[in-house]
Enzyme design. Structure first.
Site, mmCIF file in Angstrom:
data_model
loop_
_atom_site.group_PDB
_atom_site.id
_atom_site.type_symbol
_atom_site.label_atom_id
_atom_site.label_comp_id
_atom_site.label_asym_id
_atom_site.label_seq_id
_atom_site.Cartn_x
_atom_site.Cartn_y
_atom_site.Cartn_z
ATOM 1 N N CYS A 2 0.827 -1.202 0.000
ATOM 2 C CA CYS A 2 0.000 0.000 0.000
ATOM 3 C C CYS A 2 0.867 1.260 0.000
ATOM 4 O O CYS A 2 2.021 1.239 0.403
ATOM 5 C CB CYS A 2 -0.870 0.027 1.249
ATOM 6 N N ARG A 27 4.322 0.640 -6.075
ATOM 7 C CA ARG A 27 4.364 -0.266 -4.923
ATOM 8 C C ARG A 27 3.376 -1.413 -5.087
ATOM 9 O O ARG A 27 3.450 -2.393 -4.350
ATOM 10 C CB ARG A 27 4.057 0.514 -3.641
ATOM 11 N N TRP A 72 -3.240 -2.469 -1.360
ATOM 12 C CA TRP A 72 -2.899 -3.796 -1.899
ATOM 13 C C TRP A 72 -3.552 -4.780 -0.941
ATOM 14 O O TRP A 72 -3.141 -4.884 0.219
ATOM 15 C CB TRP A 72 -1.379 -3.954 -1.922
ATOM 16 N N ASN A 96 -1.084 1.514 6.252
ATOM 17 C CA ASN A 96 -0.266 0.471 5.615
ATOM 18 C C ASN A 96 0.108 -0.540 6.681
ATOM 19 O O ASN A 96 0.407 -0.152 7.812
ATOM 20 C CB ASN A 96 1.036 1.051 5.060
ATOM 21 N N GLY A 97 0.145 -1.813 6.325
ATOM 22 C CA GLY A 97 0.582 -2.826 7.289
ATOM 23 C C GLY A 97 -0.557 -3.766 7.646
ATOM 24 O O GLY A 97 -1.594 -3.807 6.982
ATOM 25 N N GLU A 463 17.054 -16.494 -11.018
ATOM 26 C CA GLU A 463 16.666 -15.093 -11.124
ATOM 27 C C GLU A 463 16.056 -14.803 -12.509
ATOM 28 O O GLU A 463 15.045 -14.100 -12.612
ATOM 29 C CB GLU A 463 17.877 -14.193 -10.857
ATOM 30 N N LYS A 467 12.254 -13.335 -13.019
ATOM 31 C CA LYS A 467 11.974 -12.101 -13.781
ATOM 32 C C LYS A 467 10.918 -12.378 -14.845
ATOM 33 O O LYS A 467 9.979 -11.625 -15.006
ATOM 34 C CB LYS A 467 13.229 -11.595 -14.494
ATOM 35 N N GLU A 470 7.385 -13.031 -13.288
ATOM 36 C CA GLU A 470 6.787 -11.850 -12.665
ATOM 37 C C GLU A 470 6.067 -10.952 -13.661
ATOM 38 O O GLU A 470 4.979 -10.473 -13.378
ATOM 39 C CB GLU A 470 7.904 -10.985 -12.055
ATOM 40 N N HIS A 486 15.595 -36.462 -13.508
ATOM 41 C CA HIS A 486 14.920 -37.083 -12.370
ATOM 42 C C HIS A 486 13.434 -36.771 -12.344
ATOM 43 O O HIS A 486 12.814 -36.842 -11.289
ATOM 44 C CB HIS A 486 15.612 -36.658 -11.069
ATOM 45 N N LYS A 585 5.858 -3.856 -4.525
ATOM 46 C CA LYS A 585 7.290 -3.565 -4.571
ATOM 47 C C LYS A 585 7.974 -3.932 -3.272
ATOM 48 O O LYS A 585 9.079 -4.460 -3.257
ATOM 49 C CB LYS A 585 7.493 -2.076 -4.878
HETATM 50 C C1 F6R Z 1 11.544 -9.629 -7.656
HETATM 51 C C2 F6R Z 1 11.529 -8.813 -6.458
HETATM 52 C C3 F6R Z 1 11.288 -9.477 -5.161
HETATM 53 C C4 F6R Z 1 12.188 -8.859 -4.083
HETATM 54 C C5 F6R Z 1 11.801 -9.408 -2.705
HETATM 55 C C6 F6R Z 1 12.662 -8.847 -1.603
HETATM 56 O O1 F6R Z 1 11.757 -8.866 -8.801
HETATM 57 O O2 F6R Z 1 11.687 -7.626 -6.523
HETATM 58 O O3 F6R Z 1 11.453 -10.853 -5.231
HETATM 59 O O4 F6R Z 1 13.518 -9.145 -4.383
HETATM 60 O O5 F6R Z 1 10.451 -9.093 -2.435
HETATM 61 O O6 F6R Z 1 12.532 -7.460 -1.525
HETATM 62 P P1 F6R Z 1 13.616 -6.584 -0.794
HETATM 63 O O7 F6R Z 1 14.870 -6.686 -1.565
HETATM 64 O O8 F6R Z 1 13.037 -5.200 -0.781
HETATM 65 O O9 F6R Z 1 13.754 -7.156 0.591
#
Ligand code: F6R
Length: 590
Positions: A2, A27, A72, A96-97, A463, A467, A470, A486, A585
């Site tokens: 949020c 976010r 969110w 938020n939270g 990774e 990407k 996502e 396997h 985010k």
């Molecule tokens: C993927 C992504 C997430 C963050 C994860 C940790 O693109 O951005 O997987 O890496 O949520 O977030 P931080 O680094 O803010 O702790």
């Protein structure tokens, strides 16, 4: 997650709140709303969906004080009724939270006659503050009491009906910043929302902020306290698209400059990179991409520093049996510095007397503040939900930690690596200019993609796959190449894309055998390979070559094609690249 914005000044609050919310869109959110005082009453507008839906409801008022929110969904589905601001009795707020004890509080408040319209924990918190207000109209006392009764994480900005010229803000666990500007005073969950007005801000901690038109005051235990002002020092462009179609593409393209600046800074201040050889046990703890950076980091530290490292997912680590001692080092990796599980792991490590090292982007964030030591990756604002530049700089930070150990153990090799660091930024630049679009078109046609690699190439593949998932919503799996046989190889059909990473010179031949097995079953093979390896054309349909430099540098280079492939596949599929569905985010709740 949020986003929060609040404004108190002399200008029309509505455009300031709406623009602020737009700056926080990155976010992640599914509904939005604003509330303001006008003609001695509070007006609230909220709507499900994008901020543009909210804008359709707005009327031609000119209030000078108000609050706004992007939600969110956590408690209750995305809907108008669950959206913020919430209003109960004399209290209107945004939150938020997550309030963990909201069910208990709700039952108690029901007994007092409160009725609830939404499914949210926020409405319960609003009712709680209103119930305290019924007993006492001293706002500081009410909010101190509320702090003691609420369990969980929160950032609130609050308006009281009888206080039409003041905003109140407090937080626990979820970030809030407060800022003075010529245009008026602001409060927000994140820096991009205030940058148009000022670069100076206060980071709210345990205090309660009282924000009037002309002043901001902070109180702790009802005593006024002075706080140090922080300044956002990065280029303001880091919070804008700067002509790029998407933040993600812009952030990918920022990498050569960021890498150069990072290396210039840390090579001039090598003392800021600690020597981690003195610890008995080393853990790297993080979530998502930051966890993948940790896997790559552990590989580099083990190989070049000759020290064993364990890598843990923060949401697991915080609950499993731990073997932490005063001789343990726990490295917490986080772009935002506010990820709930990573913060909990940090606190657990500290309770067990371990030394904690944060690798963090956001200056002054919780992990940066609470870690014993912090290495800032200096990526500037990362707006796209899918991390790119922060991930690359996290990997580079691990590369530097390993380099520091290598320098002690093998000065000649470390000299060669040093030369490679000098050309890293230019090599990244070259990789940005490859034609990824044609390959992306081929991948975009499929529903399932496989990534394979061994050792560091497996961690890089994890990774790359994340990407792609996502932002393109294509299902993809990553396998340590030797594991395919396997079970998973049964999923390879005619045309299934298999993306293989071949940069680890010690093991690539084994991976080649695995690629052949997939090709024999009809896979479309894309190989991302170190330039100097002996690779026959029969193992790939397309190939992307990575310059042959030290592992400590090549791993950073290999990330670039993975990022751009994901980007161009999502572009081909016309998805909302900077705001992928369901994602936030910064994950400030468990
Ligand atoms: C993927 C992504 C997430 C963050 C994860 C940790 O693109 O951005 O997987 O890496 O949520 O977030 P931080 O680094 O803010 O702790």
């Amino acid at each position: 997650m949020c986003g929060i914005i609040g404004y108190n000044g002399k200008k029309n609050a509505i455009p300031i709140l709406i623009e602020g919310l737009k700056k926080l869109e990155y976010r992640g959110y599914d509904s939005s709303g604003i509330a303001y005082f006008i003609d001695n009453q509070i007006k609230i507008f909220k709507e499900k969906g994008r901020i543009s839906e909210l804008e359709k409801l707005l009327v031609d008022d000119k209030p000078t004080i108000g609050i706004g929110h992007t939600r969110w969904a956590t408690h209750g589905k995305p809907s108008k009724i669950n959206a913020h601001p919430h209003r109960v009795g004399n209290v209107t707020l945004v939150h938020n939270g997550i309030i963990e004890n909201y069910n208990v509080l709700k039952e108690e408040l029901k007994k007092k006659g409160y009725q609830f319209q939404s499914e949210t924990d926020t409405e319960v918190a609003t009712a709680l503050i209103d119930s305290l207000y019924q007993e006492n109209d001293n706002k500081l006392e009410i909010l101190e009491k509320a702090k003691n009764l609420l369990k969980g994480s929160y950032a609130f900005v609050i308006m009281f009906d009888d206080c039409k010229d003041t905003l109140y803000a407090l937080r626990e666990g979820s970030p809030l910043i407060v800022a003075k500007s010529k245009e008026g005073n602001l409060v927000s969950s994140d820096i991009p929302a205030i940058l148009e007005y000022t670069r100076d801000y206060y980071l709210l901690e345990q205090e309660i902020a009282i924000i009037t038109k002309n002043d901001i005051k902070f109180y702790l235990n009802r005593e006024e306290v002075k706080k140090d002002m922080l300044t956002f020092t990065h280029d303001i462009k880091t919070a804008s698209k700067d002509g790029y179609q998407h933040f993600m593409l812009k952030e990918i393209h920022e990498q050569p400059t960021l890498i150069k600046n990072y290396l210039d800074y840390y090579f001039n201040n090598l003392d800021l990179i600690p020597d981690i050889s003195k610890y008995e046990k080393i853990y790297i703890v993080a979530c998502g991409s930051a966890y993948h950076a940790g896997l790559i980091g552990a590989y580099l530290i083990e190989k070049y520093g000759n020290i064993e490292v364990k890598v843990e997912i923060a949401s697991e680590f915080r609950y499993k049996k731990n073997f932490l001692t005063a001789n343990s080092l726990v490295i917490l990796v986080s772009q935002s510095g506010e990820t709930a599980d990573t913060i909990a792991s940090l606190r657990l490590a500290k309770e067990n007397k371990a030394y904690t090292l944060g690798i963090v982007n956001v200056v002054g964030s919780t992990i940066a503040r609470e870690s014993n030591q912090v290495i800032y990756i200096n990526a500037g604002c990362e707006i796209a939900v899918a991390t790119t530049k922060a991930f690359t700089l996290q990997v580079l930070t691990f590369s530097m930690l390993a380099y520091k150990l290598l320098k002690k153990n093998d000065s000649q090799l470390s000299q060669e690596v040093f030369s490679d660091y000098q050309i890293l930024s230019d090599e990244v630049n070259k990789l940005l200019n490859f034609n990824y679009q044609e390959i992306a078109k081929k991948i975009a046609k499929h529903h399932d993609v496989f990534f394979i690699g061994r050792l560091i190439d497996y961690y890089l593949a994890l990774e790359g796959s994340l990407k792609l998932k996502e932002i393109s919503y294509i299902h993809s799996e990553t396998y340590a190449a030797g594991e395919l046989k396997h079970g998973t190889i049964s999923l390879i059909e005619e045309g299934t894309p298999v993306i293989s990473i071949l940069t680890d010179i010690t093991i690539y031949e084994k991976t080649i055998s695995n690629i052949k097995e997939t090709k024999a079953r009809g896979a479309y093979s894309l190989v991302i390979a170190r330039d100097n390896l002996n690779i026959n054309q029969d193992i790939y349909d397309d190939v992307i070559k990575i310059p042959n430099l030290s592992d400590l540098v090549t791993c950073v280079l290999t990330v670039i094609p993975l990022q751009l492939l994901a980007y161009y596949v999502a572009l081909e599929l016309k998805y909302d690249i900077d705001k992928p569905r369901n994602l936030a985010k910064s994950v400030t709740v468990e």
